[in-house]
Design a protein around this motif. Structure first.
Motif, PDB file in Angstrom:
ATOM      1  N   GLY A 120      11.491 -29.711   8.784  1.00  0.00           N
ATOM      2  CA  GLY A 120      11.324 -31.099   9.170  1.00  0.00           C
ATOM      3  C   GLY A 120      12.604 -31.874   9.384  1.00  0.00           C
ATOM      4  N   THR A 121      13.750 -31.204   9.404  1.00  0.00           N
ATOM      5  CA  THR A 121      15.027 -31.898   9.554  1.00  0.00           C
ATOM      6  C   THR A 121      15.456 -31.943  11.016  1.00  0.00           C
ATOM      7  OG1 THR A 121      16.427 -29.921   9.353  1.00  0.00           O
ATOM      8  CG2 THR A 121      15.695 -30.983   7.298  1.00  0.00           C
ATOM      9  N   ASP A 122      16.533 -32.658  11.278  1.00  0.00           N
ATOM     10  CA  ASP A 122      17.090 -32.712  12.629  1.00  0.00           C
ATOM     11  C   ASP A 122      17.818 -31.426  13.000  1.00  0.00           C
ATOM     12  OD1 ASP A 122      16.113 -35.208  13.150  1.00  0.00           O
ATOM     13  OD2 ASP A 122      17.946 -36.269  12.574  1.00  0.00           O
ATOM     14  N   SER A 123      17.996 -30.529  12.029  1.00  0.00           N
ATOM     15  CA  SER A 123      18.591 -29.215  12.296  1.00  0.00           C
ATOM     16  C   SER A 123      17.669 -28.120  11.769  1.00  0.00           C
ATOM     17  CB  SER A 123      19.974 -29.097  11.632  1.00  0.00           C
ATOM     18  OG  SER A 123      20.879 -30.041  12.138  1.00  0.00           O
ATOM     19  N   PRO A 124      16.477 -27.989  12.367  1.00  0.00           N
ATOM     20  CA  PRO A 124      15.544 -26.974  11.868  1.00  0.00           C
ATOM     21  C   PRO A 124      16.138 -25.577  12.011  1.00  0.00           C
ATOM     22  CG  PRO A 124      14.811 -27.804  13.995  1.00  0.00           C
ATOM     23  CD  PRO A 124      15.939 -28.680  13.562  1.00  0.00           C
ATOM     24  N   HIS A 125      15.896 -24.737  11.011  1.00  0.00           N
ATOM     25  CA  HIS A 125      16.434 -23.384  11.050  1.00  0.00           C
ATOM     26  C   HIS A 125      15.540 -22.466  10.231  1.00  0.00           C
ATOM     27  CE1 HIS A 125      18.421 -25.677   7.790  1.00  0.00           C
ATOM     28  NE2 HIS A 125      18.258 -24.582   7.071  1.00  0.00           N
ATOM     29  N   TYR A 126      15.635 -21.165  10.534  1.00  0.00           N
ATOM     30  CA  TYR A 126      14.815 -20.146   9.901  1.00  0.00           C
ATOM     31  C   TYR A 126      15.674 -18.886   9.766  1.00  0.00           C
ATOM     32  CZ  TYR A 126      11.188 -23.373  11.412  1.00  0.00           C
ATOM     33  OH  TYR A 126      10.437 -24.512  11.621  1.00  0.00           O
ATOM     34  N   VAL A 127      16.252 -18.702   8.601  1.00  0.00           N
ATOM     35  CA  VAL A 127      17.218 -17.636   8.369  1.00  0.00           C
ATOM     36  C   VAL A 127      16.682 -16.721   7.275  1.00  0.00           C
ATOM     37  CG1 VAL A 127      19.671 -17.131   8.064  1.00  0.00           C
ATOM     38  CG2 VAL A 127      18.975 -19.406   8.844  1.00  0.00           C
ATOM     39  N   MET A 164      23.385 -31.690   7.477  1.00  0.00           N
ATOM     40  CA  MET A 164      22.100 -32.338   7.220  1.00  0.00           C
ATOM     41  C   MET A 164      21.574 -31.941   5.833  1.00  0.00           C
ATOM     42  SD  MET A 164      22.182 -33.736  10.175  1.00  0.00           S
ATOM     43  CE  MET A 164      20.706 -34.723  10.099  1.00  0.00           C
ATOM     44  N   LEU A 165      20.964 -32.897   5.172  1.00  0.00           N
ATOM     45  CA  LEU A 165      20.412 -32.649   3.841  1.00  0.00           C
ATOM     46  C   LEU A 165      19.212 -33.559   3.652  1.00  0.00           C
ATOM     47  CD1 LEU A 165      21.064 -30.964   1.250  1.00  0.00           C
ATOM     48  CD2 LEU A 165      22.183 -33.023   0.370  1.00  0.00           C
ATOM     49  N   ARG A 166      18.087 -32.972   3.218  1.00  0.00           N
ATOM     50  CA  ARG A 166      16.869 -33.751   3.039  1.00  0.00           C
ATOM     51  C   ARG A 166      16.086 -33.236   1.849  1.00  0.00           C
ATOM     52  NH1 ARG A 166      11.556 -34.770   6.996  1.00  0.00           N
ATOM     53  NH2 ARG A 166      10.404 -33.380   5.623  1.00  0.00           N
ATOM     54  N   ALA A 167      15.536 -34.184   1.068  1.00  0.00           N
ATOM     55  CA  ALA A 167      14.672 -33.835  -0.066  1.00  0.00           C
ATOM     56  C   ALA A 167      13.726 -35.009  -0.306  1.00  0.00           C
ATOM     57  CB  ALA A 167      15.493 -33.527  -1.305  1.00  0.00           C
ATOM     58  N   ILE A 168      12.702 -35.122   0.511  1.00  0.00           N
ATOM     59  CA  ILE A 168      11.783 -36.251   0.351  1.00  0.00           C
ATOM     60  C   ILE A 168      10.626 -35.911  -0.582  1.00  0.00           C
ATOM     61  CG2 ILE A 168      12.372 -37.095   2.657  1.00  0.00           C
ATOM     62  CD1 ILE A 168       9.593 -36.224   3.594  1.00  0.00           C
ATOM     63  N   TYR A 169      10.467 -34.621  -0.904  1.00  0.00           N
ATOM     64  CA  TYR A 169       9.337 -34.203  -1.741  1.00  0.00           C
ATOM     65  C   TYR A 169       9.781 -33.961  -3.180  1.00  0.00           C
ATOM     66  CZ  TYR A 169       6.804 -33.645   2.617  1.00  0.00           C
ATOM     67  OH  TYR A 169       6.202 -33.884   3.836  1.00  0.00           O
ATOM     68  N   SER A 170       9.080 -34.590  -4.121  1.00  0.00           N
ATOM     69  CA  SER A 170       9.447 -34.480  -5.531  1.00  0.00           C
ATOM     70  C   SER A 170       8.311 -33.981  -6.416  1.00  0.00           C
ATOM     71  CB  SER A 170       9.935 -35.833  -6.053  1.00  0.00           C
ATOM     72  OG  SER A 170       8.959 -36.845  -5.867  1.00  0.00           O
ATOM     73  N   ASN A 171       7.143 -33.738  -5.832  1.00  0.00           N
ATOM     74  CA  ASN A 171       6.002 -33.237  -6.596  1.00  0.00           C
ATOM     75  C   ASN A 171       5.755 -31.778  -6.262  1.00  0.00           C
ATOM     76  OD1 ASN A 171       5.318 -35.789  -7.821  1.00  0.00           O
ATOM     77  ND2 ASN A 171       4.452 -36.402  -5.845  1.00  0.00           N
ATOM     78  N   ASP A 172       5.631 -30.937  -7.294  1.00  0.00           N
ATOM     79  CA  ASP A 172       5.355 -29.525  -7.066  1.00  0.00           C
ATOM     80  C   ASP A 172       4.108 -29.349  -6.202  1.00  0.00           C
ATOM     81  OD1 ASP A 172       7.550 -28.670  -8.468  1.00  0.00           O
ATOM     82  OD2 ASP A 172       6.457 -28.143 -10.290  1.00  0.00           O
TER      83      ASP A 172
END
Length: 215
Positions: A185-192, A69-77
């Motif tokens: 917010g992805t279909d594979s949420p994780h916290y490492v 899975m890969l997501r990057a919908i945000y482009s504004n700091d």
């Protein structure tokens, strides 16, 4: 508690961020973000490595990630990049009650602030300060919706010591910090995490669980 050394590397002085990754691969201290503190609820763990070093005036970190899975919908700091495929560096300088959070999605969008706690006394970095944080994402800077499959990506960042409240000419022996991988917010949420975080639920905003980062 873990520790590492942020070594001075002269080759990082006056170098473009696009070229810093190779130097970090050779001279930086390497480590893994691999601890699943909340494995029962969030068992997914992408392979996440980082290399860290410093120049005379900045800290450089290169993250290398491989996972599904890969997501990057945000482009504004200052967008909530933790919801995207995200890597993070939190740190605290000596004799300060506040800590700093530097969060980056896989296209280099940055969310950063100084704060006392997650929701207490939060001061976001200004647009001018954020422009001083250089980033080089291997995926480019264009936003995209979540994609399925296996992906590899890298992100190199340069954070000036002065915006961290550190005088480059008078470095402390150490700072404290932690490194994270997440994707809320992805279909594979994780916290490492790099250093263990002993909380019942995922919570990166816990400086009491920071490790030691020596200069």
């Amino acid at each position: 508690m873990k520790s590492l050394v942020i070594r001075f590397t002269e080759a990082l002085n006056d170098i473009d961020i696009e070229s810093a990754g190779d130097i970090l691969d050779t001279f930086g201290e390497a480590s893994n973000i691999e601890i699943l503190n909340w494995k029962a609820e969030y068992p997914y763990r992408p392979i996440t490595l980082f290399n860290i070093a410093r120049s005379s005036d900045s800290i450089f970190i290169k993250y290398s990630v491989r996972g599904s899975m890969l997501r990057a919908i945000y482009s504004n700091d200052q967008d909530p990049v933790n919801e995207d495929s995200c890597v993070e560096f939190f740190c605290q300088v000596p004799n300060s009650d506040k800590y700093m959070n530097f969060e980056f999605n896989c296209i280099g969008t940055c969310k950063a602030s100084k704060r006392l706690a997650r929701n207490s006394d939060v001061t976001p970095y200004s647009k001018e300060e954020l422009s001083m944080i250089k980033r080089y994402p291997s995926l480019g800077r264009r936003a995209f919706k979540e994609m399925e499959g296996m992906f590899e990506w890298e992100l190199t960042v340069k954070i000036p010591l002065r915006i961290m409240g550190i005088d480059p000419n008078n470095l402390p022996e150490k700072i404290r910090g932690n490194f994270y991988k997440c994707a809320d917010g992805t279909d594979s949420p994780h916290y490492v995490t790099w250093n263990p975080v002993q909380t019942p639920k995922p919570d990166f905003h816990r400086p009491e669980f920071f490790g030691d980062l020596y200069f």
